[in-house]
Motif scaffolding. Structure first.
Motif, PDB file in Angstrom:
ATOM      1  N   GLU A 158       0.656  -1.300   0.084  1.00  0.00           N
ATOM      2  CA  GLU A 158      -0.008   0.219   0.132  1.00  0.00           C
ATOM      3  C   GLU A 158       0.863   1.321  -0.027  1.00  0.00           C
ATOM      4  OE1 GLU A 158      -4.070  -1.725   2.310  1.00  0.00           O
ATOM      5  OE2 GLU A 158      -2.446  -0.760   3.358  1.00  0.00           O
ATOM      6  N   ASP A 159       1.943   1.071   0.824  1.00  0.00           N
ATOM      7  CA  ASP A 159       2.952   2.463   0.750  1.00  0.00           C
ATOM      8  C   ASP A 159       3.275   2.826  -0.566  1.00  0.00           C
ATOM      9  OD1 ASP A 159       2.226   2.636   3.509  1.00  0.00           O
ATOM     10  OD2 ASP A 159       4.002   1.486   4.232  1.00  0.00           O
ATOM     11  N   LEU A 160       3.647   1.550  -1.184  1.00  0.00           N
ATOM     12  CA  LEU A 160       4.459   1.629  -2.545  1.00  0.00           C
ATOM     13  C   LEU A 160       3.551   2.095  -3.788  1.00  0.00           C
ATOM     14  CD1 LEU A 160       6.685  -1.259  -2.450  1.00  0.00           C
ATOM     15  CD2 LEU A 160       7.453   0.922  -2.453  1.00  0.00           C
ATOM     16  N   LEU A 161       1.972   1.385  -3.681  1.00  0.00           N
ATOM     17  CA  LEU A 161       1.313   1.516  -4.866  1.00  0.00           C
ATOM     18  C   LEU A 161       0.074   2.292  -4.510  1.00  0.00           C
ATOM     19  CD1 LEU A 161       1.775  -2.343  -5.683  1.00  0.00           C
ATOM     20  CD2 LEU A 161       2.735  -0.344  -6.775  1.00  0.00           C
ATOM     21  N   LEU A 162      -0.409   2.648  -3.430  1.00  0.00           N
ATOM     22  CA  LEU A 162      -1.658   3.151  -3.092  1.00  0.00           C
ATOM     23  C   LEU A 162      -1.691   4.585  -2.829  1.00  0.00           C
ATOM     24  CD1 LEU A 162      -4.583   2.546  -3.191  1.00  0.00           C
ATOM     25  CD2 LEU A 162      -4.316   1.660  -0.929  1.00  0.00           C
ATOM     26  N   TRP A 163      -1.144   5.063  -1.851  1.00  0.00           N
ATOM     27  CA  TRP A 163      -0.880   6.322  -1.272  1.00  0.00           C
ATOM     28  C   TRP A 163      -0.706   7.490  -2.248  1.00  0.00           C
ATOM     29  CZ3 TRP A 163      -4.077   4.143   1.787  1.00  0.00           C
ATOM     30  CH2 TRP A 163      -3.539   3.318   2.590  1.00  0.00           C
ATOM     31  N   ASP A 164       0.420   7.391  -2.625  1.00  0.00           N
ATOM     32  CA  ASP A 164       0.779   8.451  -3.769  1.00  0.00           C
ATOM     33  C   ASP A 164      -0.350   8.849  -4.711  1.00  0.00           C
ATOM     34  OD1 ASP A 164       2.980   9.127  -2.604  1.00  0.00           O
ATOM     35  OD2 ASP A 164       4.162   8.245  -3.880  1.00  0.00           O
ATOM     36  N   THR A 165      -0.902   7.581  -5.219  1.00  0.00           N
ATOM     37  CA  THR A 165      -1.970   7.678  -6.445  1.00  0.00           C
ATOM     38  C   THR A 165      -3.288   8.398  -5.935  1.00  0.00           C
ATOM     39  OG1 THR A 165      -1.183   5.807  -7.179  1.00  0.00           O
ATOM     40  CG2 THR A 165      -3.401   6.345  -7.962  1.00  0.00           C
ATOM     41  N   LEU A 166      -3.586   8.074  -4.439  1.00  0.00           N
ATOM     42  CA  LEU A 166      -4.806   8.646  -4.071  1.00  0.00           C
ATOM     43  C   LEU A 166      -4.773  10.035  -3.847  1.00  0.00           C
ATOM     44  CD1 LEU A 166      -6.178   5.813  -1.586  1.00  0.00           C
ATOM     45  CD2 LEU A 166      -6.982   6.251  -3.629  1.00  0.00           C
ATOM     46  N   GLU A 167      -3.786  10.431  -3.307  1.00  0.00           N
ATOM     47  CA  GLU A 167      -3.149  12.138  -3.017  1.00  0.00           C
ATOM     48  C   GLU A 167      -3.184  12.707  -4.527  1.00  0.00           C
ATOM     49  OE1 GLU A 167      -0.748  12.203   1.124  1.00  0.00           O
ATOM     50  OE2 GLU A 167       0.256  11.651  -0.719  1.00  0.00           O
ATOM     51  N   SER A 168      -2.758  12.125  -5.124  1.00  0.00           N
ATOM     52  CA  SER A 168      -2.442  12.772  -6.805  1.00  0.00           C
ATOM     53  C   SER A 168      -3.962  13.050  -7.411  1.00  0.00           C
ATOM     54  CB  SER A 168      -1.804  12.223  -7.425  1.00  0.00           C
ATOM     55  OG  SER A 168      -1.613  12.543  -8.846  1.00  0.00           O
ATOM     56  N   ARG A 169      -4.783  11.929  -7.368  1.00  0.00           N
ATOM     57  CA  ARG A 169      -5.903  12.001  -8.019  1.00  0.00           C
ATOM     58  C   ARG A 169      -7.273  12.327  -7.236  1.00  0.00           C
ATOM     59  NH1 ARG A 169      -5.020   6.275 -11.294  1.00  0.00           N
ATOM     60  NH2 ARG A 169      -3.055   6.821 -12.209  1.00  0.00           N
ATOM     61  N   ALA A 170      -7.124  12.197  -5.909  1.00  0.00           N
ATOM     62  CA  ALA A 170      -8.224  12.402  -5.075  1.00  0.00           C
ATOM     63  C   ALA A 170      -7.577  13.451  -3.873  1.00  0.00           C
ATOM     64  CB  ALA A 170      -9.014  11.244  -4.455  1.00  0.00           C
ATOM     65  N   PRO A 171      -7.341  14.567  -4.236  1.00  0.00           N
ATOM     66  CA  PRO A 171      -6.620  15.430  -3.305  1.00  0.00           C
ATOM     67  C   PRO A 171      -7.656  15.620  -1.838  1.00  0.00           C
ATOM     68  CG  PRO A 171      -6.529  16.529  -5.508  1.00  0.00           C
ATOM     69  CD  PRO A 171      -7.426  15.405  -5.651  1.00  0.00           C
ATOM     70  N   ALA A 172      -8.883  15.593  -1.938  1.00  0.00           N
ATOM     71  CA  ALA A 172      -9.590  15.665  -0.671  1.00  0.00           C
ATOM     72  C   ALA A 172      -9.344  14.486   0.083  1.00  0.00           C
ATOM     73  CB  ALA A 172     -11.163  15.541  -1.112  1.00  0.00           C
ATOM     74  N   CYS A 173      -8.619  13.415  -0.421  1.00  0.00           N
ATOM     75  CA  CYS A 173      -8.423  12.153   0.402  1.00  0.00           C
ATOM     76  C   CYS A 173      -7.118  12.314   1.284  1.00  0.00           C
ATOM     77  CB  CYS A 173      -8.563  10.915  -0.593  1.00  0.00           C
ATOM     78  SG  CYS A 173      -8.611   9.304  -0.006  1.00  0.00           S
ATOM     79  N   ALA A 174      -6.447  13.420   0.838  1.00  0.00           N
ATOM     80  CA  ALA A 174      -5.291  13.463   1.612  1.00  0.00           C
ATOM     81  C   ALA A 174      -5.197  13.323   3.067  1.00  0.00           C
ATOM     82  CB  ALA A 174      -4.405  14.671   1.228  1.00  0.00           C
ATOM     83  N   LEU A 175      -6.225  13.990   3.842  1.00  0.00           N
ATOM     84  CA  LEU A 175      -6.370  13.814   5.062  1.00  0.00           C
ATOM     85  C   LEU A 175      -6.104  12.405   5.554  1.00  0.00           C
ATOM     86  CD1 LEU A 175      -6.239  15.470   7.900  1.00  0.00           C
ATOM     87  CD2 LEU A 175      -8.837  15.573   7.772  1.00  0.00           C
ATOM     88  N   HIS A 176      -7.305  11.497   4.854  1.00  0.00           N
ATOM     89  CA  HIS A 176      -7.306  10.110   5.245  1.00  0.00           C
ATOM     90  C   HIS A 176      -6.131   9.283   4.903  1.00  0.00           C
ATOM     91  CE1 HIS A 176     -11.647  11.058   5.860  1.00  0.00           C
ATOM     92  NE2 HIS A 176     -11.798  11.072   4.848  1.00  0.00           N
TER      93      HIS A 176
END
Length: 225
Positions: free
Chosen positions: A66-84
């Motif tokens: 998840e650290d390698l493949l998930l978090w950066d993608t979510l932060e980039s494509r769904a900025p509102a999800c950054a807090l989560h």
């Protein structure tokens, strides 16, 4: 990693719920398994300690994926999800620190199965369980719905591939057995068809089920039925 894609977005994240169910059950059971090892009983310690170490390794690799493949993608494509995502990163860090401490305590316990060392391992596993249960629930409500809309199926499948790559071939059937334990009985046949090719299903039926049953009996200290 690349966070932009021209692929069709939208993916099925339900496989993560099965993995989470496995971790919930395993880490809920683990403290009791450790406390059930009598002082000085190295024979009983061996399968229990091996099981705990395997669980810790599986959780580490799961979080690593998840650290390698998930978090950066979510932060980039769904900025509102950054807090989560920030919360998820912090929880992963807390769990990583707990697993490092667990490795040290396990090493001490494995020397002579001492009662004090056993109790320290069990108490830390209580902490790991509590951290993990909170994390998994929050990931399911705050992360998976977003991932299902902003990631492609191929990108999501990379998480599964990363996890599978960490499992030694001689442990595949054992991992499969633990997974099947959290799949409802009436769904197992369909789950196997969806996740295993026909030759692997045959091998599971002929060899894997017995192999897992024997392994599970050793870990839980029960007879093979």
């Amino acid at each position: 990693m690349t966070t932009a894609t021209t692929e069709k977005l939208g993916c099925d994240t339900s496989d993560m719920l099965t993995i989470h169910a496995l971790f919930r059950r395993a880490f809920t059971d683990a403290p009791g398994l450790v406390r059930g090892v009598r002082d000085g009983d190295l024979t009983r310690l061996e399968p229990v300690a091996g099981h705990v170490r395997e669980l810790a390794g599986a959780l580490h690799h799961h979080h690593e994926g998840e650290d390698l493949l998930l978090w950066d993608t979510l932060e980039s494509r769904a900025p509102a999800c950054a807090l989560h995502v920030g919360l998820m990163r912090a929880q992963h860090s807390a769990t990583a620190n707990q697993l490092e401490r667990l490795d040290e305590l396990m090493t001490a316990w494995e020397v002579d199965a001492g009662a004090a060392e056993r109790d320290a391992v069990a108490a830390l596993l209580d902490e790991v369980r509590d951290t993990l249960l909170a994390h998994l629930g929050q990931e399911e409500t705050q992360i998976l719905p977003t991932a299902s809309t902003v990631m492609s199926q191929r990108e999501w499948s990379l998480l599964h591939e990363h996890g599978m790559a960490s499992i030694p071939k001689d442990r595949m059937f054992l991992q499969l057995g633990w997974l099947l334990e959290v799949v409802p009985d009436d769904e197992q046949a369909g789950w196997l068809r969806a996740n295993l090719p026909a030759p692997a299903r045959v091998l599971w039926r002929l060899v894997g089920k017995r192999q897992f049953a024997a392994h599970r009996a050793r870990v839980y200290g029960t007879r093979v039925s």
